[in-house]
Design a protein around this motif. Structure first.
Motif, PDB file in Angstrom:
ATOM      1  N   VAL A  80       0.845  -1.194   0.000  1.00  0.00           N
ATOM      2  CA  VAL A  80       0.000   0.000   0.000  1.00  0.00           C
ATOM      3  C   VAL A  80       0.883   1.247   0.000  1.00  0.00           C
ATOM      4  O   VAL A  80       1.846   1.329   0.772  1.00  0.00           O
ATOM      5  CB  VAL A  80      -0.931   0.027   1.235  1.00  0.00           C
ATOM      6  CG1 VAL A  80      -2.010   1.090   1.064  1.00  0.00           C
ATOM      7  CG2 VAL A  80      -1.565  -1.321   1.470  1.00  0.00           C
ATOM      8  N   PHE A  82       0.589   5.142   0.648  1.00  0.00           N
ATOM      9  CA  PHE A  82      -0.350   6.104   1.227  1.00  0.00           C
ATOM     10  C   PHE A  82      -0.030   7.532   0.766  1.00  0.00           C
ATOM     11  O   PHE A  82       1.010   7.773   0.165  1.00  0.00           O
ATOM     12  CB  PHE A  82      -0.299   6.019   2.751  1.00  0.00           C
ATOM     13  CG  PHE A  82      -0.720   4.678   3.285  1.00  0.00           C
ATOM     14  CD1 PHE A  82      -2.062   4.353   3.390  1.00  0.00           C
ATOM     15  CD2 PHE A  82       0.223   3.736   3.680  1.00  0.00           C
ATOM     16  CE1 PHE A  82      -2.457   3.112   3.879  1.00  0.00           C
ATOM     17  CE2 PHE A  82      -0.164   2.496   4.166  1.00  0.00           C
ATOM     18  CZ  PHE A  82      -1.506   2.183   4.261  1.00  0.00           C
ATOM     19  N   SER A  84       0.670   9.951   2.678  1.00  0.00           N
ATOM     20  CA  SER A  84       1.762  10.510   3.473  1.00  0.00           C
ATOM     21  C   SER A  84       2.579   9.369   4.050  1.00  0.00           C
ATOM     22  O   SER A  84       2.132   8.215   4.049  1.00  0.00           O
ATOM     23  CB  SER A  84       1.204  11.384   4.600  1.00  0.00           C
ATOM     24  OG  SER A  84       0.390  10.594   5.436  1.00  0.00           O
ATOM     25  N   LEU A  85       3.767   9.726   4.536  1.00  0.00           N
ATOM     26  CA  LEU A  85       4.704   8.721   5.024  1.00  0.00           C
ATOM     27  C   LEU A  85       4.096   7.943   6.196  1.00  0.00           C
ATOM     28  O   LEU A  85       3.511   8.538   7.095  1.00  0.00           O
ATOM     29  CB  LEU A  85       5.960   9.458   5.508  1.00  0.00           C
ATOM     30  CG  LEU A  85       7.275   8.708   5.470  1.00  0.00           C
ATOM     31  CD1 LEU A  85       7.589   8.209   4.072  1.00  0.00           C
ATOM     32  CD2 LEU A  85       8.394   9.617   5.948  1.00  0.00           C
ATOM     33  N   CYS A  86       4.244   6.620   6.154  1.00  0.00           N
ATOM     34  CA  CYS A  86       3.728   5.846   7.284  1.00  0.00           C
ATOM     35  C   CYS A  86       4.881   5.202   8.051  1.00  0.00           C
ATOM     36  O   CYS A  86       4.682   4.232   8.774  1.00  0.00           O
ATOM     37  CB  CYS A  86       2.730   4.793   6.806  1.00  0.00           C
ATOM     38  SG  CYS A  86       3.425   3.673   5.612  1.00  0.00           S
ATOM     39  N   TYR A  87       6.091   5.734   7.851  1.00  0.00           N
ATOM     40  CA  TYR A  87       7.254   5.261   8.611  1.00  0.00           C
ATOM     41  C   TYR A  87       7.702   6.384   9.544  1.00  0.00           C
ATOM     42  O   TYR A  87       7.510   7.560   9.217  1.00  0.00           O
ATOM     43  CB  TYR A  87       8.418   4.911   7.675  1.00  0.00           C
ATOM     44  CG  TYR A  87       8.056   4.035   6.514  1.00  0.00           C
ATOM     45  CD1 TYR A  87       7.460   2.795   6.717  1.00  0.00           C
ATOM     46  CD2 TYR A  87       8.311   4.437   5.203  1.00  0.00           C
ATOM     47  CE1 TYR A  87       7.122   1.989   5.644  1.00  0.00           C
ATOM     48  CE2 TYR A  87       7.977   3.641   4.124  1.00  0.00           C
ATOM     49  CZ  TYR A  87       7.385   2.414   4.346  1.00  0.00           C
ATOM     50  OH  TYR A  87       7.044   1.625   3.290  1.00  0.00           O
ATOM     51  N   PRO A  88       8.349   6.038  10.655  1.00  0.00           N
ATOM     52  CA  PRO A  88       8.822   7.101  11.550  1.00  0.00           C
ATOM     53  C   PRO A  88       9.829   8.001  10.826  1.00  0.00           C
ATOM     54  O   PRO A  88      10.781   7.506  10.215  1.00  0.00           O
ATOM     55  CB  PRO A  88       9.497   6.332  12.688  1.00  0.00           C
ATOM     56  CG  PRO A  88       8.896   4.982  12.642  1.00  0.00           C
ATOM     57  CD  PRO A  88       8.609   4.702  11.203  1.00  0.00           C
ATOM     58  N   PRO A  89       9.636   9.318  10.879  1.00  0.00           N
ATOM     59  CA  PRO A  89      10.460  10.225  10.076  1.00  0.00           C
ATOM     60  C   PRO A  89      11.917  10.333  10.523  1.00  0.00           C
ATOM     61  O   PRO A  89      12.745  10.831   9.759  1.00  0.00           O
ATOM     62  CB  PRO A  89       9.752  11.579  10.231  1.00  0.00           C
ATOM     63  CG  PRO A  89       8.942  11.454  11.465  1.00  0.00           C
ATOM     64  CD  PRO A  89       8.592  10.018  11.613  1.00  0.00           C
ATOM     65  N   HIS A  90      12.235   9.844  11.734  1.00  0.00           N
ATOM     66  CA  HIS A  90      13.619   9.970  12.191  1.00  0.00           C
ATOM     67  C   HIS A  90      14.518   8.849  11.655  1.00  0.00           C
ATOM     68  O   HIS A  90      15.715   8.842  11.903  1.00  0.00           O
ATOM     69  CB  HIS A  90      13.676  10.018  13.721  1.00  0.00           C
ATOM     70  CG  HIS A  90      13.227   8.743  14.372  1.00  0.00           C
ATOM     71  ND1 HIS A  90      11.902   8.461  14.604  1.00  0.00           N
ATOM     72  CD2 HIS A  90      13.917   7.669  14.821  1.00  0.00           C
ATOM     73  CE1 HIS A  90      11.807   7.271  15.190  1.00  0.00           C
ATOM     74  NE2 HIS A  90      13.014   6.774  15.319  1.00  0.00           N
ATOM     75  N   LEU A  91      13.918   7.910  10.912  1.00  0.00           N
ATOM     76  CA  LEU A  91      14.708   6.792  10.384  1.00  0.00           C
ATOM     77  C   LEU A  91      15.318   7.113   9.033  1.00  0.00           C
ATOM     78  O   LEU A  91      14.871   8.015   8.335  1.00  0.00           O
ATOM     79  CB  LEU A  91      13.821   5.546  10.257  1.00  0.00           C
ATOM     80  CG  LEU A  91      13.200   4.995  11.541  1.00  0.00           C
ATOM     81  CD1 LEU A  91      12.410   3.739  11.237  1.00  0.00           C
ATOM     82  CD2 LEU A  91      14.258   4.715  12.591  1.00  0.00           C
ATOM     83  N   HIS A  95      17.380   1.789   7.828  1.00  0.00           N
ATOM     84  CA  HIS A  95      16.533   1.332   8.945  1.00  0.00           C
ATOM     85  C   HIS A  95      15.202   0.802   8.427  1.00  0.00           C
ATOM     86  O   HIS A  95      14.673  -0.182   8.940  1.00  0.00           O
ATOM     87  CB  HIS A  95      16.262   2.482   9.929  1.00  0.00           C
ATOM     88  CG  HIS A  95      17.504   3.093  10.479  1.00  0.00           C
ATOM     89  ND1 HIS A  95      17.730   4.454  10.491  1.00  0.00           N
ATOM     90  CD2 HIS A  95      18.606   2.524  11.004  1.00  0.00           C
ATOM     91  CE1 HIS A  95      18.915   4.683  11.024  1.00  0.00           C
ATOM     92  NE2 HIS A  95      19.469   3.541  11.345  1.00  0.00           N
ATOM     93  N   MET A  99      13.938  -2.914   9.053  1.00  0.00           N
ATOM     94  CA  MET A  99      12.687  -3.005   9.797  1.00  0.00           C
ATOM     95  C   MET A  99      11.654  -3.871   9.051  1.00  0.00           C
ATOM     96  O   MET A  99      10.919  -4.629   9.664  1.00  0.00           O
ATOM     97  CB  MET A  99      12.167  -1.574   9.940  1.00  0.00           C
ATOM     98  CG  MET A  99      11.054  -1.340  10.877  1.00  0.00           C
ATOM     99  SD  MET A  99      10.797   0.442  11.043  1.00  0.00           S
ATOM    100  CE  MET A  99       9.635   0.799   9.736  1.00  0.00           C
ATOM    101  N   LEU A 100      11.634  -3.758   7.730  1.00  0.00           N
ATOM    102  CA  LEU A 100      10.546  -4.384   6.966  1.00  0.00           C
ATOM    103  C   LEU A 100      10.900  -5.724   6.318  1.00  0.00           C
ATOM    104  O   LEU A 100      10.025  -6.558   6.122  1.00  0.00           O
ATOM    105  CB  LEU A 100      10.050  -3.436   5.867  1.00  0.00           C
ATOM    106  CG  LEU A 100       9.436  -2.118   6.329  1.00  0.00           C
ATOM    107  CD1 LEU A 100       9.034  -1.282   5.129  1.00  0.00           C
ATOM    108  CD2 LEU A 100       8.220  -2.370   7.214  1.00  0.00           C
TER     109      LEU A 100
END
Lengths: 287, 235
Positions: A80, A82, A84-91, A95, A99-100
């Motif tokens: 999917v 989206f 807007s970003l659905c990952y933490p922006p500090h990564l 990472h 993570m995935l």
């Protein structure tokens, strides 16, 4: 015809909104545009497909599997993107990958890094600093790296500049060249759909207003304009989104009725934007 | 289980780049001070370790990460369980590090010369059987107890009510203590401490097994309750 996605009589009620018997299906290897004004139920439908929202009733099948019972297998095969970003922006990108990748059986690191290079994404910058276009490309890179057979795009082009939108359409065109892949593309920018979609589903006020091929809907309606006095009542009653101005009226009409129009009334082919606008006007009129 | 481990890994990656470095700095400074004061002070930062995970709830909410979790091949229930496991794991790691440091501080013995009075009290506590291991075990139990309640409340009310859940956690604990005092004359606490004392006298190893087991068990029960909440709740 093999269907990659089938939704039958999907119902979902919230306090102020409900999806009513939403049914549509997407054949394998095609792009379906998913359109409707804000609040028409596009995102709720997508959230129900993903199991983020619990459906009240109805069936959702993806790859012939039930979206609730077989969610693990289904989610290995879909991705999917989206708005807007659905990952933490500090990564950073590395990472995101670590993570995935363990979640997906078919994750291809080489492909991921190839796409990151191709999309010119900076590996050493926090993803929160990426432009909207770069964020969208990162989500696409993730989608393509785990060999998703169905990509669901939830208004990814909103807020993108024309160049970035064009790049996205090119990426999608390349992706769909593999006949095993399919796309459900929810968007407000109907010009994008006119360029790449094979099928269109129009949602209005929680109901499917149209589902079928893009060519059919594009041929089905015309926009009529003229002096109100020249328009027979019978045709006015059949029109969609009729509204009058000081200098005349405008409405949408099924093309097959055009032959009954007086010569004074002008008409032209309706595009998807026109269709959405006149549906909205018709709904407003009926409220 | 592998799904939970993947989610734990995901939590750790997210948090590593957010609050681990400040925590490691804080813990190092605190431990260094502990070397001067008392080995018990060296263990105390473990109290804060589990709370390092807490920003994950607000990160989830701020970035609407329910969309990401919804697109991953994982269940909602396991998402909640993994969050508890991450907190338990981080606390356990901090506990091991701080215990090694605490024993090292005894070896080095700086506090013996710098704080003879505190050294004396340390020796008395050791003689009474309140060893570094036992204090560490108690700290772990307290952290697990607080985290278990607070994270369950976070899953129940959402990360936007974080401040409320913190207050509610302490009110629940305070309420339990007051209720025990008023209704049962503090007997519940007495029973609890008697059981632990007997265990300690009988076998220190058994005491560790029971208290660590109860701590992890409590966290697990809270995780399962949160899993059920998440399973039913829309995200």
């Amino acid at each position: 015809m093999e269907y990659i996605m089938k939704i039958d009589n999907l119902c979902k009620s919230y306090k102020a909104f409900s999806l009513k018997n939403v049914s549509f299906s997407l054949p394998k290897g095609y792009i379906m545009g998913f359109v409707g004004q804000n609040g028409s139920g596009k995102t709720t439908t997508i959230r129900s497909m993903l199991g983020i929202a619990n459906k009240d009733s109805g069936n959702i099948e993806l790859f012939g599997l039930d979206n609730v019972k077989d969610y693990r297998e289904i989610k290995q095969r879909i991705s999917v993107v989206f708005d807007s970003l659905c990952y933490p922006p500090h990564l950073k990108i590395k990472h995101i990958e670590s993570m995935l990748k363990s979640f997906y059986d078919k994750w291809d690191s080489e492909e991921f890094h190839r796409l990151i290079k191709k999309f010119k994404l900076h590996e050493n910058v926090k993803i929160g600093k990426f432009s909207k276009g770069m964020r969208m490309k990162l989500m696409i890179a993730v989608a393509l790296s785990h060999k998703a057979e169905l990509i669901i795009l939830d208004e990814p082009t909103s807020g993108l500049d024309p160049v970035a939108r064009d790049e996205l359409l090119d990426i999608l065109t390349e992706y769909i060249s593999d006949e095993n892949n399919s796309i459900l593309f929810s968007t407000h920018i109907t010009a994008d759909l006119e360029r790449i979609a094979d099928y269109v589903t129009v949602l209005n006020d929680g109901e499917v207003w149209y589902t079928g091929t893009k060519d059919e809907i594009m041929d089905k309606y015309v926009v009529i304009k003229g002096d109100e006095a020249d328009l027979p009542d019978e045709i006015m009653n059949k029109s969609i989104g009729y509204h009058n101005y000081r200098n005349g009226f405008e409405a949408m009409l099924e093309r097959e009725i055009v032959s009954d129009l007086p010569e004074e009334i002008e008409y032209e082919k309706a595009n998807l934007d026109d269709i959405l606008i006149y549906i909205a006007k018709e709904s407003a009129k009926n409220e | 289980m592998s799904e939970i481990l993947k989610l734990v890994k995901m939590d750790l990656i997210i948090i590593k780049n957010k609050s681990v470095l400040p925590f490691v700095f804080f813990m190092s400074v605190y431990m260094f001070l502990g070397y001067i004061i008392s080995p018990y002070a060296v263990i105390s930062p473990v109290l804060f370790a589990g709370f390092m995970i807490q920003p994950l709830f607000s990160i989830d909410e701020q970035n609407d990460m329910s969309r990401l979790y919804g697109s991953l091949p994982v269940s909602r229930r396991n998402r909640a369980i993994a969050r508890f496991m991450s907190a338990g794991l981080i606390t356990a790691i901090a506990l091991v590090i701080s215990m090694i440091a605490a024993f090292h501080s005894v070896e080095v013995g700086w506090f013996k010369e710098l704080n003879p009075e505190l050294y004396e009290s340390y020796c008395i506590m050791q003689l009474e059987g309140i060893t570094i291991g036992i204090v560490a075990c108690f700290i772990y139990a307290v952290v697990c107890f607080i985290l278990g309640i607070q994270y369950t409340l976070l899953y129940l009310f959402g990360a936007s009510k974080e401040a409320f859940t913190m207050i509610a956690t302490f009110l629940i604990i305070l309420g339990f203590i007051i209720a025990d005092g008023l209704l049962f004359d503090g007997k519940t606490m007495d029973i609890f401490s008697n059981v632990l004392s007997r265990l300690m006298i009988k076998s220190e190893m058994l005491f560790y097994i029971v208290l660590y087991g109860a701590s992890v068990g409590f966290l697990l029960i809270c995780a399962l309750i949160s899993g059920l909440i998440m399973k039913k709740r829309e995200i």
